[in-house]
Design a protein around this motif. Structure first.
Motif, PDB file in Angstrom:
ATOM      1  N   ASP A  58      17.547 -45.814  -9.909  1.00  0.00           N
ATOM      2  CA  ASP A  58      17.225 -46.756 -10.981  1.00  0.00           C
ATOM      3  C   ASP A  58      16.503 -45.983 -12.080  1.00  0.00           C
ATOM      4  O   ASP A  58      15.442 -45.408 -11.851  1.00  0.00           O
ATOM      5  CB  ASP A  58      16.340 -47.869 -10.434  1.00  0.00           C
ATOM      6  N   VAL A  59      17.099 -45.972 -13.267  1.00  0.00           N
ATOM      7  CA  VAL A  59      16.498 -45.277 -14.406  1.00  0.00           C
ATOM      8  C   VAL A  59      15.905 -46.336 -15.321  1.00  0.00           C
ATOM      9  O   VAL A  59      16.632 -47.176 -15.871  1.00  0.00           O
ATOM     10  CB  VAL A  59      17.547 -44.437 -15.172  1.00  0.00           C
ATOM     11  N   GLY A  60      14.608 -46.291 -15.479  1.00  0.00           N
ATOM     12  CA  GLY A  60      13.939 -47.287 -16.307  1.00  0.00           C
ATOM     13  C   GLY A  60      13.956 -46.920 -17.783  1.00  0.00           C
ATOM     14  O   GLY A  60      14.619 -45.972 -18.206  1.00  0.00           O
ATOM     15  N   ARG A  61      13.237 -47.685 -18.547  1.00  0.00           N
ATOM     16  CA  ARG A  61      13.134 -47.424 -19.979  1.00  0.00           C
ATOM     17  C   ARG A  61      12.293 -46.183 -20.224  1.00  0.00           C
ATOM     18  O   ARG A  61      11.451 -45.822 -19.415  1.00  0.00           O
ATOM     19  CB  ARG A  61      12.483 -48.614 -20.671  1.00  0.00           C
ATOM     20  N   PHE A  62      12.525 -45.541 -21.375  1.00  0.00           N
ATOM     21  CA  PHE A  62      11.735 -44.365 -21.748  1.00  0.00           C
ATOM     22  C   PHE A  62      10.321 -44.795 -22.118  1.00  0.00           C
ATOM     23  O   PHE A  62      10.126 -45.816 -22.773  1.00  0.00           O
ATOM     24  CB  PHE A  62      12.345 -43.662 -22.960  1.00  0.00           C
ATOM     25  N   ASP A  63       9.348 -43.986 -21.730  1.00  0.00           N
ATOM     26  CA  ASP A  63       7.996 -44.219 -22.232  1.00  0.00           C
ATOM     27  C   ASP A  63       7.842 -43.475 -23.560  1.00  0.00           C
ATOM     28  O   ASP A  63       8.789 -42.860 -24.054  1.00  0.00           O
ATOM     29  CB  ASP A  63       6.944 -43.797 -21.205  1.00  0.00           C
ATOM     30  N   GLY A  64       6.667 -43.518 -24.158  1.00  0.00           N
ATOM     31  CA  GLY A  64       6.449 -42.914 -25.474  1.00  0.00           C
ATOM     32  C   GLY A  64       6.756 -41.426 -25.516  1.00  0.00           C
ATOM     33  O   GLY A  64       7.373 -40.926 -26.467  1.00  0.00           O
ATOM     34  N   THR A  65       6.341 -40.696 -24.484  1.00  0.00           N
ATOM     35  CA  THR A  65       6.583 -39.257 -24.444  1.00  0.00           C
ATOM     36  C   THR A  65       8.075 -38.962 -24.335  1.00  0.00           C
ATOM     37  O   THR A  65       8.592 -38.071 -25.024  1.00  0.00           O
ATOM     38  CB  THR A  65       5.841 -38.626 -23.249  1.00  0.00           C
ATOM     39  N   GLU A  66       8.776 -39.707 -23.505  1.00  0.00           N
ATOM     40  CA  GLU A  66      10.216 -39.491 -23.347  1.00  0.00           C
ATOM     41  C   GLU A  66      10.977 -39.829 -24.629  1.00  0.00           C
ATOM     42  O   GLU A  66      11.943 -39.154 -24.971  1.00  0.00           O
ATOM     43  CB  GLU A  66      10.739 -40.315 -22.175  1.00  0.00           C
ATOM     44  N   VAL A  67      10.517 -40.849 -25.355  1.00  0.00           N
ATOM     45  CA  VAL A  67      11.144 -41.181 -26.638  1.00  0.00           C
ATOM     46  C   VAL A  67      10.980 -40.022 -27.607  1.00  0.00           C
ATOM     47  O   VAL A  67      11.931 -39.617 -28.280  1.00  0.00           O
ATOM     48  CB  VAL A  67      10.558 -42.490 -27.223  1.00  0.00           C
ATOM     49  N   ARG A  68       9.778 -39.464 -27.685  1.00  0.00           N
ATOM     50  CA  ARG A  68       9.546 -38.309 -28.567  1.00  0.00           C
ATOM     51  C   ARG A  68      10.432 -37.138 -28.180  1.00  0.00           C
ATOM     52  O   ARG A  68      11.038 -36.501 -29.034  1.00  0.00           O
ATOM     53  CB  ARG A  68       8.069 -37.894 -28.535  1.00  0.00           C
ATOM     54  N   HIS A  69      10.530 -36.854 -26.895  1.00  0.00           N
ATOM     55  CA  HIS A  69      11.363 -35.732 -26.446  1.00  0.00           C
ATOM     56  C   HIS A  69      12.831 -35.976 -26.770  1.00  0.00           C
ATOM     57  O   HIS A  69      13.536 -35.055 -27.195  1.00  0.00           O
ATOM     58  CB  HIS A  69      11.176 -35.509 -24.950  1.00  0.00           C
ATOM     59  N   ALA A  70      13.292 -37.206 -26.572  1.00  0.00           N
ATOM     60  CA  ALA A  70      14.682 -37.522 -26.907  1.00  0.00           C
ATOM     61  C   ALA A  70      14.913 -37.361 -28.407  1.00  0.00           C
ATOM     62  O   ALA A  70      15.934 -36.797 -28.831  1.00  0.00           O
ATOM     63  CB  ALA A  70      15.021 -38.938 -26.465  1.00  0.00           C
ATOM     64  N   LEU A  71      13.965 -37.817 -29.220  1.00  0.00           N
ATOM     65  CA  LEU A  71      14.106 -37.674 -30.674  1.00  0.00           C
ATOM     66  C   LEU A  71      14.111 -36.206 -31.087  1.00  0.00           C
ATOM     67  O   LEU A  71      14.874 -35.811 -31.971  1.00  0.00           O
ATOM     68  CB  LEU A  71      12.987 -38.427 -31.399  1.00  0.00           C
ATOM     69  N   TYR A  72      13.271 -35.404 -30.458  1.00  0.00           N
ATOM     70  CA  TYR A  72      13.272 -33.963 -30.761  1.00  0.00           C
ATOM     71  C   TYR A  72      14.628 -33.355 -30.423  1.00  0.00           C
ATOM     72  O   TYR A  72      15.161 -32.541 -31.181  1.00  0.00           O
ATOM     73  CB  TYR A  72      12.168 -33.234 -29.990  1.00  0.00           C
ATOM     74  N   ASN A  73      15.190 -33.750 -29.276  1.00  0.00           N
ATOM     75  CA  ASN A  73      16.509 -33.239 -28.895  1.00  0.00           C
ATOM     76  C   ASN A  73      17.584 -33.712 -29.859  1.00  0.00           C
ATOM     77  O   ASN A  73      18.486 -32.950 -30.215  1.00  0.00           O
ATOM     78  CB  ASN A  73      16.860 -33.649 -27.466  1.00  0.00           C
ATOM     79  N   PHE A  74      17.502 -34.962 -30.297  1.00  0.00           N
ATOM     80  CA  PHE A  74      18.465 -35.473 -31.273  1.00  0.00           C
ATOM     81  C   PHE A  74      18.374 -34.692 -32.580  1.00  0.00           C
ATOM     82  O   PHE A  74      19.385 -34.390 -33.211  1.00  0.00           O
ATOM     83  CB  PHE A  74      18.248 -36.958 -31.557  1.00  0.00           C
ATOM     84  N   GLU A  75      17.143 -34.365 -32.975  1.00  0.00           N
ATOM     85  CA  GLU A  75      16.964 -33.612 -34.225  1.00  0.00           C
ATOM     86  C   GLU A  75      17.528 -32.195 -34.097  1.00  0.00           C
ATOM     87  O   GLU A  75      18.233 -31.712 -34.979  1.00  0.00           O
ATOM     88  CB  GLU A  75      15.488 -33.546 -34.595  1.00  0.00           C
ATOM     89  N   ILE A  76      17.242 -31.553 -32.980  1.00  0.00           N
ATOM     90  CA  ILE A  76      17.702 -30.177 -32.778  1.00  0.00           C
ATOM     91  C   ILE A  76      19.223 -30.104 -32.738  1.00  0.00           C
ATOM     92  O   ILE A  76      19.829 -29.179 -33.280  1.00  0.00           O
ATOM     93  CB  ILE A  76      17.085 -29.596 -31.486  1.00  0.00           C
ATOM     94  N   THR A  77      19.846 -31.107 -32.106  1.00  0.00           N
ATOM     95  CA  THR A  77      21.308 -31.089 -32.010  1.00  0.00           C
ATOM     96  C   THR A  77      21.985 -31.712 -33.218  1.00  0.00           C
ATOM     97  O   THR A  77      23.203 -31.684 -33.326  1.00  0.00           O
ATOM     98  CB  THR A  77      21.785 -31.810 -30.733  1.00  0.00           C
TER      99      THR A  77
END
Length: 119
Positions: A58-77
């Protein structure tokens, strides 16, 4: 050059590999169908069947840190509007919080929020 007999072909399992299936209630699928699929997967994972192991995660919702990391990855790619904003979005705490609230902490919706223009 011949392969294994037909009986071996039918009973052989993969030596490695996997199939990943995701379910979500953010799509137009009846909740009863999703629930019965989840129950069937849970029943298959609880058995000691060594032929075809099933693991339910079960994969839950992203917390604040995970959202930031996902956004950083989106920016880099180079995903969507993050591609050309030179870090304006990822360095702005209010913008990160806005994207987290709009997406509900769900990965696909977070990506959609980055791709679609802000109104």
């Amino acid at each position: 050059m011949s392969g294994p007999p037909d009986s071996e072909k039918r009973s052989a399992m993969m030596d490695w590999g996997s199939i990943v299936v995701a379910t979500s209630e953010s799509r137009a699928v009846r909740r009863s169908f999703t629930r019965s699929l989840s129950e069937a997967a849970a029943a298959a994972s609880s058995g000691d069947d060594g032929d075809c192991p099933v693991h339910v995660v079960d994969v839950g919702r992203f917390d604040g840190t995970e959202v930031r990391h996902a956004l950083y990855n989106f920016e880099i790619t180079g995903i969507g509007r993050l591609r050309f904003d030179r870090g304006d979005t990822t360095l702005n705490p209010e913008e990160i919080e806005y994207l987290r609230l709009v997406s509900g902490g769900k990965g696909q919706q977070l990506m959609d929020a980055c791709i679609l223009p802000r109104l």
